[in-house]
Write a protein that holds these residues in place. Structure first.
Motif: not given
Length: 268
Positions: A15, A19, A23, A126, A129-130, A142-143, A146, A192
């Protein structure tokens, strides 16, 4: 017990790679939107038009970018992240090639339109998906990651891009971006996973887009939408269009070399 933890670790690493690959598409987007600002004088000379007229044509990119947000989001819910991201990356490559081959205002506007549509979902992919795969706490982490990876494109569009333009011409910026789009597409294709769209239903794409507009106009989100309409626009105008020409034409700075002492005195 050990096998399950190993499988969980493998899934987590897969994963993360997915990501990061997505990104990198956002990084490409932040690079492409700044190329005209760094090379506006050279492009205007090649097209034999005033820099102001060429600058106005760059708005085609931003209008296409904004208008494509809801349709791309609806497509992502309907078909999933992987196919939509691959389609957008293919469009980005074609848009960069078209911009690199542009010979005048009309062909440049076509390239900008293609790039605006194609890069409109580079951040959305991204993030979607996150949001689907991570907990709320990990999504917050993770935001930010990214966005940080995507903002590397702003660094690449400063001195590195200026060096390329000074030494190889403004078209080279689009050629390199097209090559980057191919590499990112290959990474997305490999890394992905292909997953079914979780929110697919029997409603038409038009009804889904209307529902998104209705949600955006709802009372809880009106303030956020109003802020979004001006915050990103200000950044795009200042850095992606106005900043580079202003620094070069008004302040006398060069594209990539440090300012001389005589130029520095203008800032005092």
């Amino acid at each position: 017990m050990g096998d399950s933890s190993d499988n969980a670790g493998d899934a987590s690493r897969a994963l993360i790679f997915a990501l990061v690959a997505l990104a990198c598409g956002h990084m490409l987007s932040t690079l492409l939107r700044t190329i005209p600002a760094v090379s506006l004088d050279l492009m205007a000379a090649d097209f034999r038009i005033e820099p102001q007229a060429l600058a106005s044509l760059t708005s085609v990119y931003h209008f296409a970018f904004a208008a494509s947000q809801i349709p791309v989001g609806a497509a992502m819910d309907r078909f999933g992240v992987r196919p939509v991201s691959l389609g957008l990356l293919a469009g980005t490559v074609f848009g960069a090639v078209a911009s690199g081959f542009a010979t005048g205002p009309a062909s440049f506007a076509v390239g900008q339109f293609m790039l605006g549509v194609a890069t409109s979902g580079m951040l959305m992919c991204p993030m979607t998906l996150a949001a689907k795969q991570l907990s709320a706490a990990r999504f917050g982490l993770w935001s930010g990651a990214i966005l940080s990876i995507g903002n590397i494109g702003m660094l690449l569009s400063s001195s590195p891009l200026a060096f390329v333009i000074d030494n190889f011409g403004w078209r080279a910026g689009f050629w390199i971006s097209a090559l980057g789009g191919i590499l990112v597409a290959l990474a997305v294709f490999v890394l992905v996973p292909s997953q079914p769209a979780e929110h697919k239903d029997d409603s038409s794409p038009l009804s889904q887009m209307i529902e998104v507009v209705r949600l955006g106009l709802s009372r809880p989100l009106r303030g956020v939408i109003a802020l979004a309409l001006v915050s990103l626009a200000s950044t795009l105008v200042l850095r992606g269009l106005w900043g580079g020409p202003w620094l070069m034409e008004i302040k006398g700075l060069t594209r990539s070399r440090p300012a001389t002492s005589s130029v520095r005195s203008r800032w005092r």
